[in-house]
Design an enzyme around this catalytic site. Sequence first.
Site, PDB file in Angstrom:
ATOM      1  N   GLU A 256      -7.179  -0.661  15.462  1.00 52.10           N
ATOM      2  CA  GLU A 256      -7.758  -1.606  14.506  1.00 52.10           C
ATOM      3  C   GLU A 256      -6.772  -2.712  14.132  1.00 52.10           C
ATOM      4  O   GLU A 256      -5.602  -2.449  13.853  1.00 52.10           O
ATOM      5  CB  GLU A 256      -8.176  -0.860  13.227  1.00 52.10           C
TER       6      GLU A 256
ATOM      7  N   ARG B 161       0.836  -1.197   0.000  1.00 53.99           N
ATOM      8  CA  ARG B 161       0.000   0.000   0.000  1.00 53.99           C
ATOM      9  C   ARG B 161       0.872   1.249   0.000  1.00 53.99           C
ATOM     10  O   ARG B 161       1.759   1.408   0.838  1.00 53.99           O
ATOM     11  CB  ARG B 161      -0.928   0.011   1.216  1.00 53.99           C
TER      12      ARG B 161
ATOM     13  N   ARG C 164       1.421   1.152  10.252  1.00 61.56           N
ATOM     14  CA  ARG C 164       1.024   1.509   8.885  1.00 61.56           C
ATOM     15  C   ARG C 164       2.239   1.408   7.967  1.00 61.56           C
ATOM     16  O   ARG C 164       3.003   2.351   7.813  1.00 61.56           O
ATOM     17  CB  ARG C 164       0.435   2.923   8.866  1.00 61.56           C
TER      18      ARG C 164
ATOM     19  N   SER D 203     -10.744  -5.578   9.778  1.00 61.38           N
ATOM     20  CA  SER D 203     -12.040  -5.073   9.299  1.00 61.38           C
ATOM     21  C   SER D 203     -12.727  -6.208   8.572  1.00 61.38           C
ATOM     22  O   SER D 203     -12.125  -6.834   7.692  1.00 61.38           O
ATOM     23  CB  SER D 203     -11.856  -3.885   8.341  1.00 61.38           C
TER      24      SER D 203
ATOM     25  N   ARG E  60       0.303  -6.188  12.696  1.00 57.98           N
ATOM     26  CA  ARG E  60      -0.390  -5.544  13.819  1.00 57.98           C
ATOM     27  C   ARG E  60      -0.617  -6.526  14.962  1.00 57.98           C
ATOM     28  O   ARG E  60      -0.643  -6.122  16.132  1.00 57.98           O
ATOM     29  CB  ARG E  60      -1.715  -4.951  13.330  1.00 57.98           C
TER      30      ARG E  60
END
Length: 423
Positions: free
Chosen positions: A347, A260, A275, A350, A389
């Site tokens: 988070e 990403r 991130r 999801s 994460r």
Amino acid sequence: MHDIRYIRENPAEFDLGLARKGLAPLSAEILGEDAALRETVTTLQAALTRRNEASKAIGAAKAQKDEATAAALMAEVSELKTRIPDLEAKERELSEALNARLSGIPNIPAADVPEGPDETANVVLKTWGEPRAFDFQPKEHDAVAAPLGLDFERAAKLSGARFAVMSGGVARLHRALAQFMLDRQVENGFTETAVPLLVRDEAMYGTGQLPKFAEDLFQTTDGRWLIPTAEVSLTNLVAGEILDSASLPLRLTALSPCFRAEAGSAGRDTKGMIRQHQFEKVEMVVIAAADQSEAEHARMTECAEGILQALGLPYRVMLLCAGDMGFASRKTHDLEVWLPGQGCYREISSVSNCGDFQARRMNARHRAAGEKGTAFVHTLNGSGLAVGRTLVAVLENYQQVDGSVTIPEVLRPYMGGLEALRP
């Protein structure tokens, strides 16, 4: 992709759905473009029909030796042959413009999704586990892991910011987490799948990354894209297909690197592993019938929760509000894990039900045996979990005052029986 027939029949309802996403009404503009396209199609079809009729009539007029009529018909056919390409070009232009318009509009939230503009309006559905009471000040993961083999400086030397090098115990723990997650999702009934990491435009379009989020992706020199999640490859496996309804739900899982550009998150989480430009994730994808998707959404959420429970990591389940959901989702559950070093929930997964939004873009359908009609499938996706994460959460929750990190019991078989990582 939105169904233009739905917008024609329910313009007010469509605009209300957009308003819940914080968008201005669009039905009038879309229906205007749709009307122009349909008018052009009608005119084109009439011109094609008349050209065919006139061409046949020329032969009949010549057979009757009616040269005047034949000449008039030939002139008409000649004019139509000039006009039809212009109409065809106009149809293509209007169709592409309408499709581009529809492709840039996010999915409409489900009726039970709470109202709200951003994460402040998300709703806590469930909390699991009690945060550990530390008798020392817990550190953030980058400080915990630096003596254990996590190196951001050398990664920056190789690749720049938002990359990490892991070695020794940390690298082994990261691999153990990935293997454990994949094994657990296979036990949960998902079929392990190895997928391409490079995909074409069509695949990115099918799941909604293109055209809207091109700047958040990495593209190769030959025009292919590095996947931001295995959702892209897994979901597009059924693109353009008509599945047997009896085969649904189809449950797939994959462990893959994810890439990403994070162009839309400049300045956010630049420190540590939260991130990254490159990370690994175990992805879950379900292809279902419409009457199965709600139950599958709940089931997938439980499958993601099961990883956190097995690792003994406190977490909460959030129902995202309309303004905080992703582009393709109609309903999303976020799992947020407790990070004692940061003193907050973050988070870690999801899980989204996209309804038939992606299926329309991919033209993915299903049909019951003996029936002629087809229906769009529903697609769902979720992290089961993001490996990096989860590593962050294990490092922060299992850190000890002497700098060591206790290895959760469920991971010890993957670590050769090792009970702790030590500096």
